[in-house]
Structures are given as C-alpha cells and as structure tokens.
Design a protein around this motif. Structure first.
Motif, PDB file in Angstrom:
ATOM      1  N   GLU A  38      -9.763  23.712   5.240  1.00  0.00           N
ATOM      2  CA  GLU A  38     -10.164  22.262   4.813  1.00  0.00           C
ATOM      3  C   GLU A  38      -9.079  21.181   4.544  1.00  0.00           C
ATOM      4  OE1 GLU A  38     -13.426  20.755   5.480  1.00  0.00           O
ATOM      5  OE2 GLU A  38     -13.285  22.281   6.996  1.00  0.00           O
ATOM      6  N   VAL A  39      -8.457  21.713   3.663  1.00  0.00           N
ATOM      7  CA  VAL A  39      -7.348  20.742   3.148  1.00  0.00           C
ATOM      8  C   VAL A  39      -6.382  20.294   4.302  1.00  0.00           C
ATOM      9  CG1 VAL A  39      -5.347  20.483   1.733  1.00  0.00           C
ATOM     10  CG2 VAL A  39      -7.393  21.566   0.558  1.00  0.00           C
ATOM     11  N   PHE A  40      -6.091  21.130   4.873  1.00  0.00           N
ATOM     12  CA  PHE A  40      -5.390  20.890   6.414  1.00  0.00           C
ATOM     13  C   PHE A  40      -5.843  19.954   7.195  1.00  0.00           C
ATOM     14  CE2 PHE A  40      -4.254  21.587  10.807  1.00  0.00           C
ATOM     15  CZ  PHE A  40      -2.877  21.497  10.622  1.00  0.00           C
ATOM     16  N   ARG A  41      -7.303  20.153   7.510  1.00  0.00           N
ATOM     17  CA  ARG A  41      -8.094  19.425   8.305  1.00  0.00           C
ATOM     18  C   ARG A  41      -8.344  17.774   7.611  1.00  0.00           C
ATOM     19  NH1 ARG A  41     -12.656  17.185   8.451  1.00  0.00           N
ATOM     20  NH2 ARG A  41     -13.308  18.393   6.890  1.00  0.00           N
ATOM     21  N   ARG A  42      -8.617  17.873   6.533  1.00  0.00           N
ATOM     22  CA  ARG A  42      -8.640  16.578   5.835  1.00  0.00           C
ATOM     23  C   ARG A  42      -7.262  15.734   5.899  1.00  0.00           C
ATOM     24  NH1 ARG A  42     -12.111  19.339   1.864  1.00  0.00           N
ATOM     25  NH2 ARG A  42     -14.403  18.753   2.367  1.00  0.00           N
ATOM     26  N   ALA A  43      -6.219  16.447   5.584  1.00  0.00           N
ATOM     27  CA  ALA A  43      -4.903  15.702   5.222  1.00  0.00           C
ATOM     28  C   ALA A  43      -4.569  15.463   6.760  1.00  0.00           C
ATOM     29  CB  ALA A  43      -4.029  16.718   4.768  1.00  0.00           C
ATOM     30  N   SER A  44      -4.742  16.118   8.070  1.00  0.00           N
ATOM     31  CA  SER A  44      -4.208  15.896   9.242  1.00  0.00           C
ATOM     32  C   SER A  44      -5.217  14.369   9.887  1.00  0.00           C
ATOM     33  CB  SER A  44      -4.552  16.891  10.066  1.00  0.00           C
ATOM     34  OG  SER A  44      -3.812  18.470   9.725  1.00  0.00           O
ATOM     35  N   GLU A  45      -6.273  14.539   9.725  1.00  0.00           N
ATOM     36  CA  GLU A  45      -7.065  13.451  10.109  1.00  0.00           C
ATOM     37  C   GLU A  45      -6.731  12.157   9.327  1.00  0.00           C
ATOM     38  OE1 GLU A  45      -9.807  12.089  12.702  1.00  0.00           O
ATOM     39  OE2 GLU A  45      -8.723  13.940  12.727  1.00  0.00           O
ATOM     40  N   ALA A  46      -6.547  12.221   7.981  1.00  0.00           N
ATOM     41  CA  ALA A  46      -6.031  10.993   7.213  1.00  0.00           C
ATOM     42  C   ALA A  46      -4.654  10.312   7.676  1.00  0.00           C
ATOM     43  CB  ALA A  46      -5.893  11.367   5.538  1.00  0.00           C
ATOM     44  N   VAL A  47      -3.746  11.537   7.773  1.00  0.00           N
ATOM     45  CA  VAL A  47      -2.431  10.924   8.620  1.00  0.00           C
ATOM     46  C   VAL A  47      -2.767  10.297  10.002  1.00  0.00           C
ATOM     47  CG1 VAL A  47      -0.278  11.658   9.458  1.00  0.00           C
ATOM     48  CG2 VAL A  47      -1.241  12.420   7.225  1.00  0.00           C
ATOM     49  N   LEU A  48      -3.397  11.321  10.942  1.00  0.00           N
ATOM     50  CA  LEU A  48      -3.363  10.441  12.233  1.00  0.00           C
ATOM     51  C   LEU A  48      -4.148   9.441  12.402  1.00  0.00           C
ATOM     52  CD1 LEU A  48      -4.023  14.018  13.774  1.00  0.00           C
ATOM     53  CD2 LEU A  48      -2.063  12.825  14.145  1.00  0.00           C
ATOM     54  N   THR A  49      -5.069   8.876  11.510  1.00  0.00           N
ATOM     55  CA  THR A  49      -5.987   7.835  11.514  1.00  0.00           C
ATOM     56  C   THR A  49      -5.826   6.580  10.637  1.00  0.00           C
ATOM     57  OG1 THR A  49      -7.648   8.797   9.916  1.00  0.00           O
ATOM     58  CG2 THR A  49      -8.070   9.128  12.190  1.00  0.00           C
ATOM     59  N   TRP A  50      -4.595   6.518  10.075  1.00  0.00           N
ATOM     60  CA  TRP A  50      -3.869   5.709   9.233  1.00  0.00           C
ATOM     61  C   TRP A  50      -4.397   5.364   7.919  1.00  0.00           C
ATOM     62  CZ3 TRP A  50      -0.285   5.016  12.775  1.00  0.00           C
ATOM     63  CH2 TRP A  50      -0.531   4.788  14.201  1.00  0.00           C
ATOM     64  N   ALA A 118       1.697  20.164   7.604  1.00  0.00           N
ATOM     65  CA  ALA A 118       1.716  21.588   8.015  1.00  0.00           C
ATOM     66  C   ALA A 118       1.160  22.885   7.261  1.00  0.00           C
ATOM     67  CB  ALA A 118       3.269  22.018   8.022  1.00  0.00           C
ATOM     68  N   ARG A 119       0.636  23.798   7.728  1.00  0.00           N
ATOM     69  CA  ARG A 119      -0.219  24.649   7.021  1.00  0.00           C
ATOM     70  C   ARG A 119       0.564  26.020   7.232  1.00  0.00           C
ATOM     71  NH1 ARG A 119      -5.863  27.605   7.997  1.00  0.00           N
ATOM     72  NH2 ARG A 119      -5.801  28.665   5.793  1.00  0.00           N
ATOM     73  N   THR A 120       1.456  26.523   6.048  1.00  0.00           N
ATOM     74  CA  THR A 120       2.214  27.738   6.136  1.00  0.00           C
ATOM     75  C   THR A 120       1.473  29.013   6.346  1.00  0.00           C
ATOM     76  OG1 THR A 120       2.317  27.764   3.849  1.00  0.00           O
ATOM     77  CG2 THR A 120       4.009  26.570   4.872  1.00  0.00           C
ATOM     78  N   GLY A 123      -1.093  29.823   3.842  1.00  0.00           N
ATOM     79  CA  GLY A 123      -2.297  29.004   3.703  1.00  0.00           C
ATOM     80  C   GLY A 123      -1.988  27.697   2.922  1.00  0.00           C
ATOM     81  N   THR A 124      -0.820  27.613   2.343  1.00  0.00           N
ATOM     82  CA  THR A 124      -0.369  26.350   1.644  1.00  0.00           C
ATOM     83  C   THR A 124      -0.257  24.898   2.527  1.00  0.00           C
ATOM     84  OG1 THR A 124       0.653  27.627   0.003  1.00  0.00           O
ATOM     85  CG2 THR A 124       1.351  25.506   0.107  1.00  0.00           C
ATOM     86  N   VAL A 125      -0.620  23.981   2.357  1.00  0.00           N
ATOM     87  CA  VAL A 125      -0.503  22.693   3.018  1.00  0.00           C
ATOM     88  C   VAL A 125       0.580  21.849   2.640  1.00  0.00           C
ATOM     89  CG1 VAL A 125      -2.107  20.978   4.029  1.00  0.00           C
ATOM     90  CG2 VAL A 125      -2.870  23.100   3.682  1.00  0.00           C
ATOM     91  N   TRP A 126       1.227  21.328   3.410  1.00  0.00           N
ATOM     92  CA  TRP A 126       2.477  20.361   2.979  1.00  0.00           C
ATOM     93  C   TRP A 126       2.357  19.174   3.823  1.00  0.00           C
ATOM     94  CZ3 TRP A 126       5.605  22.057  -1.099  1.00  0.00           C
ATOM     95  CH2 TRP A 126       5.523  23.068  -1.488  1.00  0.00           C
ATOM     96  N   LEU A 127       2.666  18.092   3.051  1.00  0.00           N
ATOM     97  CA  LEU A 127       3.240  16.754   3.937  1.00  0.00           C
ATOM     98  C   LEU A 127       4.594  16.699   3.773  1.00  0.00           C
ATOM     99  CD1 LEU A 127       2.683  14.160   5.189  1.00  0.00           C
ATOM    100  CD2 LEU A 127       2.633  13.037   3.056  1.00  0.00           C
ATOM    101  N   LEU A 165      -6.734  12.269  -1.179  1.00  0.00           N
ATOM    102  CA  LEU A 165      -7.670  12.458   0.025  1.00  0.00           C
ATOM    103  C   LEU A 165      -8.057  13.608   0.613  1.00  0.00           C
ATOM    104  CD1 LEU A 165      -6.008   9.535   2.145  1.00  0.00           C
ATOM    105  CD2 LEU A 165      -7.989   9.516   0.915  1.00  0.00           C
ATOM    106  N   ALA A 166      -7.139  14.615   0.875  1.00  0.00           N
ATOM    107  CA  ALA A 166      -7.332  15.813   1.206  1.00  0.00           C
ATOM    108  C   ALA A 166      -8.361  16.668   0.417  1.00  0.00           C
ATOM    109  CB  ALA A 166      -6.068  16.714   1.514  1.00  0.00           C
ATOM    110  N   MET A 167      -8.193  16.490  -0.768  1.00  0.00           N
ATOM    111  CA  MET A 167      -8.860  17.212  -1.911  1.00  0.00           C
ATOM    112  C   MET A 167     -10.513  16.761  -2.060  1.00  0.00           C
ATOM    113  SD  MET A 167      -6.922  19.721  -2.544  1.00  0.00           S
ATOM    114  CE  MET A 167      -7.805  20.318  -3.851  1.00  0.00           C
ATOM    115  N   GLN A 168     -10.790  15.537  -1.795  1.00  0.00           N
ATOM    116  CA  GLN A 168     -12.184  15.120  -1.669  1.00  0.00           C
ATOM    117  C   GLN A 168     -13.070  15.942  -0.899  1.00  0.00           C
ATOM    118  OE1 GLN A 168     -11.752  11.159   0.063  1.00  0.00           O
ATOM    119  NE2 GLN A 168     -10.724  10.147  -1.821  1.00  0.00           N
ATOM    120  N   GLY A 169     -14.164  16.165  -1.527  1.00  0.00           N
ATOM    121  CA  GLY A 169     -15.252  17.179  -0.926  1.00  0.00           C
ATOM    122  C   GLY A 169     -15.260  18.514  -1.399  1.00  0.00           C
ATOM    123  N   GLY A 170     -14.535  18.537  -2.632  1.00  0.00           N
ATOM    124  CA  GLY A 170     -14.579  19.685  -3.204  1.00  0.00           C
ATOM    125  C   GLY A 170     -13.705  21.174  -2.785  1.00  0.00           C
ATOM    126  N   ALA A 171     -12.715  20.806  -1.841  1.00  0.00           N
ATOM    127  CA  ALA A 171     -11.946  21.608  -1.370  1.00  0.00           C
ATOM    128  C   ALA A 171     -11.073  22.162  -2.615  1.00  0.00           C
ATOM    129  CB  ALA A 171     -10.928  21.172  -0.355  1.00  0.00           C
TER     130      ALA A 171
END
Length: 173
Positions: A38-50, A118-120, A123-127, A165-171
């Motif tokens: 979920e963190v990866f998905r939210r972060a990816s979307e936030a980067v790709l959509t400005w 990137a998700r290693t 499971g750790t998510v990095w920018l 942004l990625a942590m919003q929504g209770g992740a």
C-alpha cells in the motif's frame, strides 16, 4: 521528442544512477518511505501524477495528468522562477515506478532529474532522487555550492512529503 530541444546531451542518462557527464554535479538522495504494497502503491501514484510536487508547494504546469515521455512540465519556485522541463522516461513495474525530466531552454539549471519509488525484497519502500546538473543561468552559476545545497534540501523534502502522502490512509510504517 527531439534531443535538440534539451539543454544537455545525455538525455535519459538518469536511468543509470551512477552516471554523471563531465562538468556536471551528481546528486543521489534516498529516503525510506515505509513498508508494504500500500505504501508503494500510494507513493508511486503520488510521484506519477505530480501530487508529490504539488504537495511540496511548487507550481506544476504539466501537459498531462500523469508523467509520460514527451510531456512538458514547468515547475515554478516561489512564484517567480520558472523551470521548463520535459519528461524523458518513465517506469511502471511491480516494484519500481517513477520518471525523469530534462531541462529545456529557460531552466536555471542544465541537466536531468529522476524520481523513482522502489520496493525492495524485504518490503521496504524507498524514494530515490537522482540528478546530474550544472548552472545554466547566471544566478544558478553564481550560487555554486549554495545552489547544490538547495537541490539536496529539495530532494530530502521530496522524501519527507512523499512519506507523508504514502502513509495517509492508515498504512503502517
């Protein structure tokens, strides 16, 4: 997309995080965002959509709602400095997502910058914000180390904002 429009020769070279053309300064800033899909998905979307850039408080005028090669983007800092760029590559894979843009005429800097989530394996998510640049306008050249310090601070701020942004929504972190 013609490479003639860019203000530097090595268009697309930020795909290789260690590459830096002669005469440019390399920057590579990595920030831990959290863990899990979920963190990866939210972060990816936030980067790709400005969304990450807008949340930073910079102005974004993009030719599309989502990053894609050939999309023109103008970043406005402090309402005064306009930085025209063009997206040169994107990646959307199960464990990597992001894009890079290159500078166009009128940008205070000359070079390229990428923003990759990137998700290693654990499971750790990095920018990772990776760039090579040099001053193009007189004030960017005159700023020297201070300009590079600003760029590093901006990259670190990208990580902080994207983590929020990625942590919003209770992740979970």
């Amino acid at each position: 997309m013609s490479s003639e429009d860019f203000t530097y020769a090595d268009v697309g070279a930020t795909r290789d995080e260690g590459f830096c053309p002669p005469g440019f300064h390399l920057m590579n800033v990595r920030t831990r965002l959290g863990e899990g899909e979920e963190v990866f998905r939210r972060a990816s979307e936030a980067v790709l959509t400005w969304e990450m850039h807008r949340a930073l408080g910079v102005g974004i005028d993009a030719g599309a709602d989502r990053a894609a090669p050939g999309v023109d983007v103008t970043v406005t800092l402090a309402g005064m400095i306009k930085a025209p760029c063009r997206v040169v590559w994107t990646v959307e894979e199960p464990r990597r997502a992001g894009w890079a843009y290159g500078t166009l005429t009128g940008h205070p800097e000359c070079g390229e910058e990428s923003f990759v989530v990137a998700r290693t394996g654990d499971g750790t998510v990095w920018l990772t914000v990776n760039a090579f640049s040099r001053g193009a306008k007189w004030y960017a050249k005159a700023g020297g180390p201070a300009t590079r310090g600003f760029q590093h601070a901006y990259a670190r701020r990208c990580g902080t904002v994207l983590r929020n942004l990625a942590m919003q929504g209770g992740a979970e972190a």
